[in-house]
Design a protein around this motif. Sequence first.
Motif, mmCIF file in Angstrom:
data_model
loop_
_atom_site.group_PDB
_atom_site.id
_atom_site.type_symbol
_atom_site.label_atom_id
_atom_site.label_comp_id
_atom_site.label_asym_id
_atom_site.label_seq_id
_atom_site.Cartn_x
_atom_site.Cartn_y
_atom_site.Cartn_z
ATOM 1 N N GLY A 21 -6.453 -2.542 -0.529
ATOM 2 C CA GLY A 21 -7.874 -2.615 -0.233
ATOM 3 C C GLY A 21 -8.631 -3.037 -1.475
ATOM 4 N N PRO A 22 -9.932 -3.342 -1.321
ATOM 5 C CA PRO A 22 -10.709 -3.696 -2.517
ATOM 6 C C PRO A 22 -10.603 -2.580 -3.552
ATOM 7 C CG PRO A 22 -11.978 -4.079 -0.533
ATOM 8 C CD PRO A 22 -10.730 -3.367 -0.110
ATOM 9 N N GLN A 23 -10.386 -2.945 -4.796
ATOM 10 C CA GLN A 23 -10.153 -1.957 -5.854
ATOM 11 C C GLN A 23 -11.425 -1.641 -6.612
ATOM 12 O OE1 GLN A 23 -7.253 -0.260 -6.270
ATOM 13 N NE2 GLN A 23 -6.735 -1.304 -4.382
ATOM 14 N N PRO A 24 -11.618 -0.409 -7.060
ATOM 15 C CA PRO A 24 -10.664 0.692 -6.964
ATOM 16 C C PRO A 24 -10.579 1.189 -5.528
ATOM 17 C CG PRO A 24 -12.689 1.478 -7.962
ATOM 18 C CD PRO A 24 -12.856 -0.004 -7.743
ATOM 19 N N GLY A 25 -9.380 1.340 -5.049
ATOM 20 C CA GLY A 25 -9.196 1.708 -3.656
ATOM 21 C C GLY A 25 -8.101 2.722 -3.461
ATOM 22 N N ALA A 26 -7.705 2.864 -2.227
ATOM 23 C CA ALA A 26 -6.688 3.837 -1.848
ATOM 24 C C ALA A 26 -5.301 3.272 -2.108
ATOM 25 C CB ALA A 26 -6.852 4.198 -0.375
ATOM 26 N N GLY A 27 -4.295 4.084 -1.861
ATOM 27 C CA GLY A 27 -2.934 3.620 -2.056
ATOM 28 C C GLY A 27 -1.946 4.586 -1.455
ATOM 29 N N GLU A 28 -0.677 4.358 -1.781
ATOM 30 C CA GLU A 28 0.367 5.254 -1.310
ATOM 31 C C GLU A 28 1.547 5.216 -2.273
ATOM 32 O OE1 GLU A 28 1.922 4.270 2.544
ATOM 33 O OE2 GLU A 28 3.133 2.658 1.765
ATOM 34 N N ILE A 29 2.309 6.273 -2.243
ATOM 35 C CA ILE A 29 3.518 6.378 -3.047
ATOM 36 C C ILE A 29 4.681 6.421 -2.066
ATOM 37 C CG2 ILE A 29 4.804 7.799 -4.681
ATOM 38 C CD1 ILE A 29 2.037 8.980 -5.489
ATOM 39 N N LEU A 86 9.135 6.381 -1.804
ATOM 40 C CA LEU A 86 10.435 6.518 -2.467
ATOM 41 C C LEU A 86 11.468 5.916 -1.536
ATOM 42 C CD1 LEU A 86 11.911 7.677 -4.940
ATOM 43 C CD2 LEU A 86 12.267 9.761 -3.617
ATOM 44 N N ASP A 87 12.172 4.909 -2.009
ATOM 45 C CA ASP A 87 13.174 4.203 -1.200
ATOM 46 C C ASP A 87 12.578 3.770 0.145
ATOM 47 O OD1 ASP A 87 15.047 4.515 -3.227
ATOM 48 O OD2 ASP A 87 15.799 6.413 -2.394
ATOM 49 N N ASP A 88 11.384 3.190 0.075
ATOM 50 C CA ASP A 88 10.656 2.655 1.239
ATOM 51 C C ASP A 88 10.197 3.720 2.237
ATOM 52 O OD1 ASP A 88 10.755 0.002 0.339
ATOM 53 O OD2 ASP A 88 12.773 -0.237 1.170
ATOM 54 N N ARG A 89 10.266 5.001 1.869
ATOM 55 C CA ARG A 89 9.743 6.069 2.726
ATOM 56 C C ARG A 89 8.463 6.611 2.115
ATOM 57 N NH1 ARG A 89 14.813 9.444 2.613
ATOM 58 N NH2 ARG A 89 15.751 7.618 1.701
ATOM 59 N N PRO A 90 7.354 6.571 2.865
ATOM 60 C CA PRO A 90 6.080 7.068 2.309
ATOM 61 C C PRO A 90 6.173 8.547 1.926
ATOM 62 C CG PRO A 90 5.715 5.894 4.375
ATOM 63 C CD PRO A 90 7.196 6.065 4.226
ATOM 64 N N LEU A 91 5.697 8.858 0.714
ATOM 65 C CA LEU A 91 5.684 10.245 0.243
ATOM 66 C C LEU A 91 4.279 10.828 0.257
ATOM 67 C CD1 LEU A 91 7.937 10.213 -2.947
ATOM 68 C CD2 LEU A 91 8.489 11.107 -0.691
ATOM 69 N N ARG A 92 3.313 10.030 -0.201
ATOM 70 C CA ARG A 92 1.965 10.573 -0.374
ATOM 71 C C ARG A 92 0.950 9.447 -0.318
ATOM 72 N NH1 ARG A 92 0.769 13.243 -6.110
ATOM 73 N NH2 ARG A 92 -1.196 12.205 -6.366
ATOM 74 N N ARG A 93 -0.177 9.726 0.308
ATOM 75 C CA ARG A 93 -1.306 8.786 0.313
ATOM 76 C C ARG A 93 -2.178 9.087 -0.894
ATOM 77 N NH1 ARG A 93 -1.889 5.003 3.498
ATOM 78 N NH2 ARG A 93 -0.985 4.951 5.522
ATOM 79 N N LEU A 94 -2.750 8.042 -1.472
ATOM 80 C CA LEU A 94 -3.641 8.200 -2.622
ATOM 81 C C LEU A 94 -5.075 7.903 -2.203
ATOM 82 C CD1 LEU A 94 -1.530 6.218 -5.236
ATOM 83 C CD2 LEU A 94 -1.708 8.695 -4.998
ATOM 84 N N PRO A 95 -5.974 8.855 -2.402
ATOM 85 C CA PRO A 95 -7.377 8.566 -2.103
ATOM 86 C C PRO A 95 -7.956 7.674 -3.198
ATOM 87 C CG PRO A 95 -7.174 10.746 -3.050
ATOM 88 C CD PRO A 95 -5.775 10.211 -2.885
ATOM 89 N N PRO A 96 -9.056 6.983 -2.914
ATOM 90 C CA PRO A 96 -9.709 6.215 -3.972
ATOM 91 C C PRO A 96 -10.114 7.150 -5.118
ATOM 92 C CG PRO A 96 -10.644 5.681 -1.837
ATOM 93 C CD PRO A 96 -9.719 6.849 -1.635
ATOM 94 N N PRO A 97 -10.131 6.670 -6.356
ATOM 95 C CA PRO A 97 -10.431 7.535 -7.504
ATOM 96 C C PRO A 97 -11.748 8.293 -7.396
ATOM 97 C CG PRO A 97 -9.713 5.372 -8.243
ATOM 98 C CD PRO A 97 -9.840 5.313 -6.760
ATOM 99 N N GLU A 98 -12.782 7.686 -6.825
ATOM 100 C CA GLU A 98 -14.090 8.357 -6.780
ATOM 101 C C GLU A 98 -14.141 9.498 -5.763
ATOM 102 O OE1 GLU A 98 -14.171 4.743 -4.157
ATOM 103 O OE2 GLU A 98 -13.770 5.019 -6.268
ATOM 104 N N SER A 99 -13.150 9.584 -4.859
ATOM 105 C CA SER A 99 -13.176 10.651 -3.849
ATOM 106 C C SER A 99 -12.361 11.871 -4.267
ATOM 107 C CB SER A 99 -12.666 10.115 -2.503
ATOM 108 O OG SER A 99 -11.300 9.800 -2.582
ATOM 109 N N ARG A 100 -11.783 11.836 -5.482
ATOM 110 C CA ARG A 100 -11.007 12.997 -5.943
ATOM 111 C C ARG A 100 -11.887 13.982 -6.650
ATOM 112 N NH1 ARG A 100 -5.917 10.733 -8.924
ATOM 113 N NH2 ARG A 100 -6.201 8.723 -8.065
#
Length: 158
Positions: A134-142, A144-158
Amino acid sequence: MARRRTARFDDLIDALQSEVARAQRSIDARHQGRLQQLLDLDGQGGAEALSYVFQVKVPGPGGERSLRLPLMTLRPHLQHRLTMASLELKTSFEEVPPSTRGGPPGLAAAIGASEAGRKGLRRAVHRLRIALFGPQPGAGEIALDDRPLRRLPPPESR
């Protein structure tokens, strides 16, 4: 034996998001600079578009007329946006003793890990991917071996 340098995983994620956001701010500043090159100050200190002025012959009694062509109209003004950034690392994991007495054990990731671990043991190597979208700074995900572990919120929402 070389001493390991440790860091928190969340610090890595924060640094990645911060650097991608800084790159977007740099792109935005360059874009604004290009736009400023096409502007000039008028007599009252306001911005005025730089223009080509042409004398155009007009049929009829008028003879000539001035035609003003702003330079801004001669090129597209695309605002570039970072919409995806990804960092992939080869890692291996091992359990580490608790940092406090009675606390839970930790999990250490060796970035760029080889398949040979301590004491000659073979450790599984995993592919860790941190993706920002998404437009940055934006969200993301982590993942491991192509299996989603965790979603990352945009930096300003933490």
